[in-house]
Write an enzyme that holds these catalytic residues in place. Structure first.
Site, PDB file in Angstrom:
ATOM      1  N   HIS A  14       0.880  -1.193   0.000  1.00  0.00           N
ATOM      2  CA  HIS A  14       0.000   0.000   0.000  1.00  0.00           C
ATOM      3  C   HIS A  14       0.907   1.229   0.000  1.00  0.00           C
ATOM      4  CE1 HIS A  14      -3.815   2.135   1.617  1.00  0.00           C
ATOM      5  NE2 HIS A  14      -2.932   3.079   1.319  1.00  0.00           N
ATOM      6  N   HIS A  16       1.542   5.366  -1.635  1.00  0.00           N
ATOM      7  CA  HIS A  16       1.177   6.552  -2.414  1.00  0.00           C
ATOM      8  C   HIS A  16       2.448   7.195  -2.946  1.00  0.00           C
ATOM      9  CE1 HIS A  16      -2.966   6.559  -0.817  1.00  0.00           C
ATOM     10  NE2 HIS A  16      -2.386   6.058   0.260  1.00  0.00           N
ATOM     11  N   LYS A 100      -9.031  -0.514  -5.982  1.00  0.00           N
ATOM     12  CA  LYS A 100      -9.111   0.156  -4.686  1.00  0.00           C
ATOM     13  C   LYS A 100     -10.487   0.767  -4.476  1.00  0.00           C
ATOM     14  CE  LYS A 100      -7.856   1.918  -0.749  1.00  0.00           C
ATOM     15  NZ  LYS A 100      -6.766   2.793  -0.356  1.00  0.00           N
ATOM     16  N   HIS A 137     -10.485   0.818   1.766  1.00  0.00           N
ATOM     17  CA  HIS A 137     -10.304   1.780   2.858  1.00  0.00           C
ATOM     18  C   HIS A 137     -11.514   1.585   3.766  1.00  0.00           C
ATOM     19  CE1 HIS A 137      -8.845   5.689   4.600  1.00  0.00           C
ATOM     20  NE2 HIS A 137     -10.021   5.514   5.196  1.00  0.00           N
ATOM     21  N   HIS A 175      -4.659  -0.744   5.905  1.00  0.00           N
ATOM     22  CA  HIS A 175      -4.198   0.032   7.069  1.00  0.00           C
ATOM     23  C   HIS A 175      -5.123  -0.108   8.271  1.00  0.00           C
ATOM     24  CE1 HIS A 175      -6.991   2.696   5.062  1.00  0.00           C
ATOM     25  NE2 HIS A 175      -6.111   3.210   4.246  1.00  0.00           N
ATOM     26  N   ASP A 248       1.485   2.543   3.529  1.00  0.00           N
ATOM     27  CA  ASP A 248       0.612   3.706   3.380  1.00  0.00           C
ATOM     28  C   ASP A 248       1.432   4.991   3.450  1.00  0.00           C
ATOM     29  OD1 ASP A 248      -1.667   5.153   2.954  1.00  0.00           O
ATOM     30  OD2 ASP A 248      -2.382   5.033   5.018  1.00  0.00           O
TER      31      ASP A 248
HETATM   32  C1  NCD Z   1      -3.665   8.834   2.251  1.00  0.00           C
HETATM   33  C2  NCD Z   1      -3.292   9.920   1.240  1.00  0.00           C
HETATM   34  O1  NCD Z   1      -2.895  11.014   1.656  1.00  0.00           O
HETATM   35  O2  NCD Z   1      -3.376   9.659   0.043  1.00  0.00           O
HETATM   36  N1  NCD Z   1      -3.714   9.408   3.562  1.00  0.00           N
HETATM   37  C3  NCD Z   1      -3.632   8.758   4.743  1.00  0.00           C
HETATM   38  O3  NCD Z   1      -3.751   9.407   5.803  1.00  0.00           O
HETATM   39  N2  NCD Z   1      -3.437   7.462   4.800  1.00  0.00           N
HETATM   40  C4  NCD Z   1      -4.950   8.214   1.832  1.00  0.00           C
HETATM   41  C5  NCD Z   1      -5.326   6.964   2.595  1.00  0.00           C
HETATM   42  O4  NCD Z   1      -4.747   5.902   2.379  1.00  0.00           O
HETATM   43  O5  NCD Z   1      -6.237   7.056   3.434  1.00  0.00           O
HETATM   44 ZN    ZN Z   2      -3.263   5.000   1.698  1.00  0.00          ZN
END
Ligand code: NCD
Ligand code: ZN
Length: 347
Positions: A14, A16, A100, A137, A175, A248
């Site tokens: 996971h 970003h 997702k 999520h 998460h 995450d």
């Molecule tokens: C994530 C994001 O900023 O893209 N933020 C987070 O707090 N985890 C999005 C997510 O996975 O909820």
């Molecule tokens: Zn995330």
């Protein structure tokens, strides 16, 4: 005392990476330690079509330094309008590894997500048939539900129904943050698993809120009470195949986090393995670290286990990490828990 670990190269289930100016940093930070990562599609606009997947993957690979290797496992962002054929074609051809699901409004850039779960039933049926994993999520968005209770409410009011309708659907509860989620995942069949983040294993809501609000500890789902953190730690050090690492890692510019309405997300890609080694050592479970970082996720996703290894060594002094990394648009603060780690990944 163990001072050196040699483990199968980890994957991040996971992640970003963001886009454009962020990619030269995010891609290469992850590629230092991780072989593959499930790439989250919550860009602006979101990655909802296979053509977006193809272009985004290309941008990610173009940012990768030539001496590193990294396999971005792409995902599609599920909307109420997603075409089931797009999902089927994408998964069968290997262009995507998962889909997702964001409840609309649950987190960063989730506005195009799902409001009415009835509408996605046909897609979920096809996904179950072709064994395409669904990353969820898991939080309700109802303003009447307290933010600390939103994960449990999602399990009770949404996830149980999705899974009862589709017991064969492979679901990853992303998460997870509560003992309720740990217990639910353990009580269900082998088609349900969960990712656990570095930060939810490291901090609780006192770390976030007591003695002043710490914007760099703010993420979604928000960190919970200490007994919940302990339940997560217990789950991951148990070696159960149902739990695997999804960092995450979710960088935001400092100016967007240190703000009157700060963004959610912790940037953990830089030091995750060092932090995890510290936590697993504290639990006398260093022998389970590899399962959590490098084996369980690959097995759940039906992917091969990486063939190369990485070395993590324990030094005499705490390892230092950069406090911030710079992008052309501003700085990003690296996640720093309230403890130091002496472990260091050797590259
Ligand atoms: C994530 C994001 O900023 O893209 N933020 C987070 O707090 N985890 C999005 C997510 O996975 O909820
Ligand atoms: Zn995330």
């Amino acid at each position: 005392m163990t001072t050196e670990l040699v483990i199968v190269r980890p994957d991040d289930w996971h992640l970003h990476l963001r886009d454009k100016d962020f990619l030269p940093i995010t891609v290469n930070e992850s590629a230092r330690s991780f072989a593959r990562a499930i790439i989250m599609p919550n860009l602006v606009p979101p990655i909802t079509k296979l053509v977006d997947v193809k272009n985004y993957k290309q941008r990610i690979l173009s940012a990768l330094k030539p001496d590193l290797s990294f396999d971005p496992l792409m995902t599609l962002y599920l909307t109420e309008e997603t075409d089931p054929k797009e999902v089927k074609d994408g998964f069968v051809s290997g262009q995507i590894s998962a889909v997702k699901l964001y409840p609309a409004g649950a987190t960063t850039n989730s506005q195009s997500g799902v409001r009415n779960f009835e509408k996605i039933k046909p897609i979920l049926e096809i996904m179950a048939e072709i064994k395409c994993p669904l990353c969820i999520h898991g939080e309700v968005t109802d303003n009447n539900i307290d933010i600390f209770d939103r994960e449990k409410a999602f399990i009770d009011n949404v996830l149980t129904k999705i899974r009862n309708d589709n017991p064969a659907l492979k679901v990853i509860m992303e998460h997870i943050t509560t003992k309720d989620a740990v217990d639910y995942v353990l009580s269900e069949n082998e088609n349900l698993a969960a990712t656990v983040t570095t930060h939810h294993l490291s901090i609780n809501r006192n770390d976030l809120l007591a003695g002043g609000i710490k914007p760099h500890f703010y993420c979604l789902p928000v960190v919970k009470r200490e007994p919940h953190r302990l339940a997560l730690v217990e789950a991951v050090v148990s070696g159960s195949p149902k739990f695997f690492l999804g960092t995450d890692s979710a960088p935001h510019l400092d100016q967007d986090k240190e703000s009157f309405c700060g963004c959610a997300g912790c940037f953990t890609a830089v030091n995750t393995l060092e932090i995890l080694a510290h936590i697993f050592e504290e639990q006398k479970a260093l022998d389970k670290l590899e399962l959590f970082t490098s084996i369980n996720g690959a097995k759940f996703y039906g992917k091969n286990i990486n063939s190369d290894k990485i070395r993590i060594v324990k030094k005499d002094k705490p390892t230092s990490f950069p406090e911030k990394l710079s992008t052309p648009r501003g700085e990003i603060t690296v996640f720093k828990p309230n403890f130091e780690t002496k472990w260091q990944v050797l590259v």
